[in-house]
Scaffold this motif. Structure first.
Motif, PDB file in Angstrom:
ATOM      1  N   GLY A  50     -19.753 -42.409 -29.025  1.00 41.38           N
ATOM      2  CA  GLY A  50     -18.367 -42.879 -29.333  1.00 41.38           C
ATOM      3  C   GLY A  50     -18.562 -43.824 -30.429  1.00 41.38           C
ATOM      4  O   GLY A  50     -19.404 -43.880 -30.937  1.00 41.38           O
ATOM      5  N   GLY A  51     -17.364 -44.430 -31.002  1.00 36.39           N
ATOM      6  CA  GLY A  51     -17.203 -45.164 -32.124  1.00 36.39           C
ATOM      7  C   GLY A  51     -15.993 -45.545 -32.214  1.00 36.39           C
ATOM      8  O   GLY A  51     -14.829 -45.391 -31.395  1.00 36.39           O
ATOM      9  N   GLY A  52     -15.911 -46.143 -33.555  1.00 41.12           N
ATOM     10  CA  GLY A  52     -14.529 -46.637 -33.979  1.00 41.12           C
ATOM     11  C   GLY A  52     -13.548 -45.741 -34.353  1.00 41.12           C
ATOM     12  O   GLY A  52     -13.747 -44.671 -34.786  1.00 41.12           O
ATOM     13  N   VAL A  53     -12.209 -45.855 -34.347  1.00 42.34           N
ATOM     14  CA  VAL A  53     -11.032 -45.150 -34.793  1.00 42.34           C
ATOM     15  C   VAL A  53     -10.674 -45.763 -36.020  1.00 42.34           C
ATOM     16  O   VAL A  53     -10.366 -47.001 -36.233  1.00 42.34           O
ATOM     17  CB  VAL A  53      -9.786 -45.246 -33.506  1.00 42.34           C
ATOM     18  CG1 VAL A  53      -8.785 -44.223 -34.156  1.00 42.34           C
ATOM     19  CG2 VAL A  53     -10.531 -44.729 -32.291  1.00 42.34           C
ATOM     20  N   GLU A  54     -10.584 -44.931 -36.998  1.00 43.26           N
ATOM     21  CA  GLU A  54     -10.401 -45.265 -38.225  1.00 43.26           C
ATOM     22  C   GLU A  54      -8.683 -45.313 -38.476  1.00 43.26           C
ATOM     23  O   GLU A  54      -8.028 -44.767 -37.815  1.00 43.26           O
ATOM     24  CB  GLU A  54     -10.545 -44.472 -39.313  1.00 43.26           C
ATOM     25  CG  GLU A  54     -12.237 -44.415 -39.347  1.00 43.26           C
ATOM     26  CD  GLU A  54     -12.973 -45.563 -39.642  1.00 43.26           C
ATOM     27  OE1 GLU A  54     -12.381 -46.228 -40.552  1.00 43.26           O
ATOM     28  OE2 GLU A  54     -13.937 -45.729 -39.273  1.00 43.26           O
ATOM     29  N   ARG A  55      -8.287 -46.147 -39.385  1.00 45.65           N
ATOM     30  CA  ARG A  55      -6.708 -45.966 -39.563  1.00 45.65           C
ATOM     31  C   ARG A  55      -6.171 -44.822 -40.078  1.00 45.65           C
ATOM     32  O   ARG A  55      -7.040 -43.818 -40.831  1.00 45.65           O
ATOM     33  CB  ARG A  55      -6.644 -46.982 -40.976  1.00 45.65           C
ATOM     34  CG  ARG A  55      -5.114 -47.098 -41.342  1.00 45.65           C
ATOM     35  CD  ARG A  55      -4.990 -48.157 -42.384  1.00 45.65           C
ATOM     36  NE  ARG A  55      -5.676 -49.423 -42.259  1.00 45.65           N
ATOM     37  CZ  ARG A  55      -4.700 -50.657 -41.700  1.00 45.65           C
ATOM     38  NH1 ARG A  55      -3.590 -50.385 -41.494  1.00 45.65           N
ATOM     39  NH2 ARG A  55      -5.322 -51.726 -41.634  1.00 45.65           N
ATOM     40  N   GLU A  57      -6.129 -42.033 -38.148  1.00 41.70           N
ATOM     41  CA  GLU A  57      -6.950 -41.283 -37.203  1.00 41.70           C
ATOM     42  C   GLU A  57      -6.318 -41.365 -35.709  1.00 41.70           C
ATOM     43  O   GLU A  57      -6.309 -42.345 -35.407  1.00 41.70           O
ATOM     44  CB  GLU A  57      -8.618 -41.554 -37.118  1.00 41.70           C
ATOM     45  CG  GLU A  57      -9.224 -40.436 -36.559  1.00 41.70           C
ATOM     46  CD  GLU A  57     -10.689 -40.884 -36.729  1.00 41.70           C
ATOM     47  OE1 GLU A  57     -11.569 -39.697 -36.911  1.00 41.70           O
ATOM     48  OE2 GLU A  57     -11.036 -41.962 -36.737  1.00 41.70           O
ATOM     49  N   HIS A  58      -6.135 -40.011 -35.249  1.00 40.91           N
ATOM     50  CA  HIS A  58      -5.770 -39.932 -33.733  1.00 40.91           C
ATOM     51  C   HIS A  58      -6.786 -40.178 -33.071  1.00 40.91           C
ATOM     52  O   HIS A  58      -7.938 -40.006 -33.365  1.00 40.91           O
ATOM     53  CB  HIS A  58      -5.194 -38.728 -33.531  1.00 40.91           C
ATOM     54  CG  HIS A  58      -4.607 -38.654 -32.143  1.00 40.91           C
ATOM     55  ND1 HIS A  58      -5.173 -38.608 -31.007  1.00 40.91           N
ATOM     56  CD2 HIS A  58      -3.244 -38.635 -31.884  1.00 40.91           C
ATOM     57  CE1 HIS A  58      -4.487 -38.324 -30.093  1.00 40.91           C
ATOM     58  NE2 HIS A  58      -3.320 -38.682 -30.497  1.00 40.91           N
ATOM     59  N   THR A  59      -6.631 -40.934 -31.753  1.00 43.16           N
ATOM     60  CA  THR A  59      -7.927 -41.297 -30.868  1.00 43.16           C
ATOM     61  C   THR A  59      -8.397 -39.937 -30.441  1.00 43.16           C
ATOM     62  O   THR A  59      -9.900 -39.990 -30.250  1.00 43.16           O
ATOM     63  CB  THR A  59      -7.534 -42.102 -29.681  1.00 43.16           C
ATOM     64  OG1 THR A  59      -6.385 -41.406 -28.947  1.00 43.16           O
ATOM     65  CG2 THR A  59      -6.972 -43.317 -30.348  1.00 43.16           C
ATOM     66  N   LEU A  60      -7.758 -39.051 -30.271  1.00 46.04           N
ATOM     67  CA  LEU A  60      -8.637 -37.760 -29.655  1.00 46.04           C
ATOM     68  C   LEU A  60      -9.406 -37.104 -30.902  1.00 46.04           C
ATOM     69  O   LEU A  60     -10.618 -36.640 -30.539  1.00 46.04           O
ATOM     70  CB  LEU A  60      -7.537 -36.688 -29.401  1.00 46.04           C
ATOM     71  CG  LEU A  60      -8.177 -35.278 -28.901  1.00 46.04           C
ATOM     72  CD1 LEU A  60      -8.920 -35.643 -27.571  1.00 46.04           C
ATOM     73  CD2 LEU A  60      -6.740 -34.294 -28.509  1.00 46.04           C
TER      74      LEU A  60
END
Length: 151
Positions: A50-55, A57-60
């Motif tokens: 896993g990792g971070g969600v970028e601005r 970017e949808h979580t899926l």
């Protein structure tokens, strides 16, 4: 050593410049009841990929990208489902983690992300030494234990 230092600086900067952070982790369990785990170069232990969600970017999309980069699993959106949402306030007061489950995937022979030291599938009842408490908790929850709000 430079990679470790760079990753620490990046993660701290990311947290300092945002009021809240959002991350994703992916639970992939194969037919033999083995779970996909990764070991990073910058933090101890075995974790779910896993990792971070970028601005923007949808979580899926983030979950699909991260499991591909870290473990080489190619997952179609229809083969992912959101399992639970957690807070990780012990690490950062605004940190949230979404757990997705991959139901089917292919594998890519491409190189893994530079921050991954090792990855693989491990029997759920014989996890590698150093598997994190949170990873063990998510596996227990997948097996029917009550879901904890905290990571």
């Amino acid at each position: 050593m430079i990679k470790v230092l760079r990753n620490l600086v990046f993660h701290n900067w990311f947290r300092l410049t945002r009021g809240a952070t959002l991350g994703v982790r992916i639970l992939a369990i194969d037919q033999a009841r083995r779970v996909c785990l990764v070991r990073h170069t910058y933090i101890e232990g075995w974790h779910l990929p896993g990792g971070g969600v970028e601005r923007g970017e949808h979580t899926l999309e983030a979950a699909i990208k991260e499991v591909g980069e870290e473990a080489g699993l190619i997952v179609a959106p229809e083969n992912m489902s959101l399992v639970s949402i957690h807070t990780n306030f012990a690490a950062f007061k605004g940190d949230h983690v979404l757990l997705y489950r991959a139901h089917a995937w292919g594998e890519s022979p491409t190189d893994r992300a530079h921050e991954i030291a090792e990855h693989g599938f491990f029997p759920i009842d014989d996890l590698p030494e150093g598997t994190t408490r949170a990873t063990r908790q998510r596996l227990a929850e997948a097996d029917g234990s009550p879901i904890s709000l905290t990571w």
